[in-house]
Enzyme design. Structure first.
Site, PDB file in Angstrom:
ATOM      1  N   GLU A  42       0.849  -1.082  -0.085  1.00 29.64           N
ATOM      2  CA  GLU A  42       0.049  -0.034  -0.111  1.00 29.64           C
ATOM      3  C   GLU A  42       0.834   1.186  -0.045  1.00 29.64           C
ATOM      4  O   GLU A  42       1.753   1.466   0.741  1.00 29.64           O
ATOM      5  CB  GLU A  42      -0.879  -0.162   1.239  1.00 29.64           C
ATOM      6  N   LYS A  97      -7.123  -0.919  11.732  1.00 31.40           N
ATOM      7  CA  LYS A  97      -6.351  -1.309  10.405  1.00 31.40           C
ATOM      8  C   LYS A  97      -5.255  -0.511   9.946  1.00 31.40           C
ATOM      9  O   LYS A  97      -4.307  -0.897   9.543  1.00 31.40           O
ATOM     10  CB  LYS A  97      -7.293  -1.177   9.266  1.00 31.40           C
ATOM     11  N   ASP A 148       4.707 -14.366  11.518  1.00 26.38           N
ATOM     12  CA  ASP A 148       3.182 -15.043  11.038  1.00 26.38           C
ATOM     13  C   ASP A 148       2.325 -13.950  11.123  1.00 26.38           C
ATOM     14  O   ASP A 148       1.634 -13.884  12.257  1.00 26.38           O
ATOM     15  CB  ASP A 148       2.927 -16.274  11.884  1.00 26.38           C
ATOM     16  N   HIS A 161      -2.908  10.761  -0.528  1.00 22.18           N
ATOM     17  CA  HIS A 161      -3.381   9.687  -1.307  1.00 22.18           C
ATOM     18  C   HIS A 161      -3.417  10.056  -2.811  1.00 22.18           C
ATOM     19  O   HIS A 161      -2.951   9.462  -3.520  1.00 22.18           O
ATOM     20  CB  HIS A 161      -4.560   8.900  -0.778  1.00 22.18           C
TER      21      HIS A 161
HETATM   22  C1  MEV Z   1      -5.543   3.123   5.257  1.00 20.20           C
HETATM   23  O1  MEV Z   1      -4.922   2.039   4.900  1.00 20.20           O
HETATM   24  C2  MEV Z   1      -5.692   3.418   6.796  1.00 20.20           C
HETATM   25  C3  MEV Z   1      -6.533   4.710   7.525  1.00 20.20           C
HETATM   26  O2  MEV Z   1      -7.734   4.317   7.060  1.00 20.20           O
HETATM   27  C4  MEV Z   1      -6.565   4.345   8.850  1.00 20.20           C
HETATM   28  C5  MEV Z   1      -7.385   5.141   9.784  1.00 20.20           C
HETATM   29  O3  MEV Z   1      -8.306   5.675   9.148  1.00 20.20           O
HETATM   30  O4  MEV Z   1      -7.175   5.817  10.714  1.00 20.20           O
HETATM   31  C6  MEV Z   1      -6.065   5.948   6.970  1.00 20.20           C
END
Ligand code: MEV
Length: 440
Positions: A85, A280, A296, A393
């Protein structure tokens, strides 16, 4: 047309590829070419990779990036990250630099206990089962001596075995719930071997236990396996600074930013929809280092999310507060990692990643990886609560489209300048490229 095949695993690599490309691809030569393009020219290295798994037909590349300037307990690190990513490595590097100027990250390993269980069915009197367990507990441990001797020499081994009654959930269901210290090894093989030995001893000894009835002697072992849930293999990482030093952003005061940041974390603490995305982002940092160091990531993921839901509701892995004008941001996370065994001595890039990290012990790696997660989350929340996430982004998006169109350095320069004041969309970038090329 898809078809089944018998004995696929017995075919040579070339035969496997032939079958795949002939069965699934209209242009089989092209498909074969793509697969072969990713083979390593060093045949020995290729064979090493072929043998990591079964039915290997090629290699699947991920980029390995690095994020420098991580100051952790006053020691500097450059952290290797394997991830597909865009923006993740840049964000980690930015967060590292930001905290480098503010004292760096402070970390602490809280505990290192791993867990394994023998799940079994016993039809009979729990009092008698307890008596049996207490009688043979030392034998359970003694009969694993050949497995544990080396680990014990280094200071690890079996910590304890408990008998757990789960018969209220499933009729006749009990467990041997064992805890282990596996030092620098992730310990899966060690734990599983101990558990399988426990199961053998347990079943055999039950048949000789005089107080058991014939039915009670027939203990049925369902399975013996480590648990990837390790809430007592826990590490903490923290950053802190005076609220007035939290940002140099001209559009928002340091205190207002600190408050907004804490609110963002509070939201992830109480709102599962947000918590999942928040975590995430944490895992963007954690998984990338876990992968780069040959650990792992499935085990880590499974455990971390169970931990995030340990109080019955999925919640944030990180926390933040302002106390006496000090901004504090921290993570407490379970991480079962190894720096010996597994891929660590086999995969050349894993070895390199570990050397880059000063050949850490498992405990040190826990701290480094917790920091990577905290840094990633800091970077995400900082952009979310200020500029928004799309600004960064979109810059990457623009770069990717320009690369797709094989833009020259000059074209890249002109179009990057143009899109400073124009919204990046795929079609807008494509139009701009065409217009620029038409002019020249
Ligand atoms: C993107 O890979 C991760 C984010 O969405 C995490 C977040 O919203 O805190 C930017």
């Amino acid at each position: 047309m898809s078809k089944t095949i018998a004995g696929f695993s017995k075919l040579t690599k070339a035969e496997k590829i032939n079958w795949i490309v002939d069965t699934y691809f209209s242009n089989s030569e092209n498909a074969k070419g793509i697969l072969k393009q990713y083979w390593n020219t060093d045949e020995k290295l290729q064979q090493l990779h072929d043998e990591f798994i079964e039915n290997t037909i090629t290699n699947y590349y991920l980029p390995l990036g690095v994020a420098p300037n991580f100051l952790i307990n006053d020691k500097l690190y450059t952290i290797p990250m394997a991830i597909e990513e865009s923006s993740v490595v840049a964000a980690a590097s930015k967060a590292a630099k930001f905290w480098l100027d503010r004292g760096g990250f402070k970390t602490e390993v809280i505990s290192t206990k791993k867990i394994g269980q023998v799940h079994f069915i016993f039809n009979g009197d729990f009092e008698k089962l307890t008596q049996f367990f207490n009688t043979i507990k030392s034998k359970l441990i003694k009969e694993t001596k050949s497995i544990t001797a080396n680990m014990e020499k280094r200071g690890g081994g079996i910590i304890d075995i408990e008998l757990r009654d789960k018969s209220q959930d499933i009729n006749g269901y009990y467990q041997l719930h064992a805890s282990f210290e596996t030092l620098d090894a992730m310990g899966a093989n060690f734990i599983n071997s101990c558990l399988e030995q426990f199961a053998k001893t347990f079943k055999r000894e039950a048949q000789n236990f005089d107080l058991f009835s014939d039915l009670e002697k027939q203990i049925e072992i369902i399975m013996s396996i480590l648990s990837n849930y390790v809430p007592d293999c826990l590490v903490r990482a923290e950053v802190s600074c005076h609220v007035d030093n939290l940002t140099e952003n001209k559009n928002i005061s340091s205190r207002a930013f600190a408050q907004k940041f804490v609110q963002a974390v509070n939201i992830a603490e109480i709102e599962p929809y947000r918590a999942v995305t928040h975590n995430k982002g944490v895992m963007n940092g954690i998984d990338a280092v876990v992968l780069a160091t040959g650990n792992d990531f499935r085990a880590i993921e499974a455990c971390v999310h169970a931990y995030a839901a340990r109080n019955g509701k999925y919640s944030s892995l990180t926390h933040a507060k302002i106390e006496d004008d000090t901004f504090k941001f921290w993570i407490e996370i379970p991480l079962a990692l190894g720096t010996v065994g597994g891929l660590t001595s086999l995969h050349p890039l894993v070895k390199l990643a570990l050397e880059l990290l000063h050949k850490p012990s498992a405990k040190e790696l826990m701290q480094i990886i917790a920091v990577a997660g905290l840094a990633q989350n800091f970077a995400a929340l900082r952009s979310l609560t200020t500029t928004g996430i799309q600004e960064g982004h979109m810059k990457m998006h623009l770069k990717n489209i320009l690369n797709q169109f094989e833009a020259t350095d000059n074209e890249k320069k002109t179009l990057t300048e143009h899109f400073k004041n124009n919204t990046v969309t795929h079609s807008a970038v494509v139009d701009a490229i065409h217009q620029l090329r038409a002019k020249n």
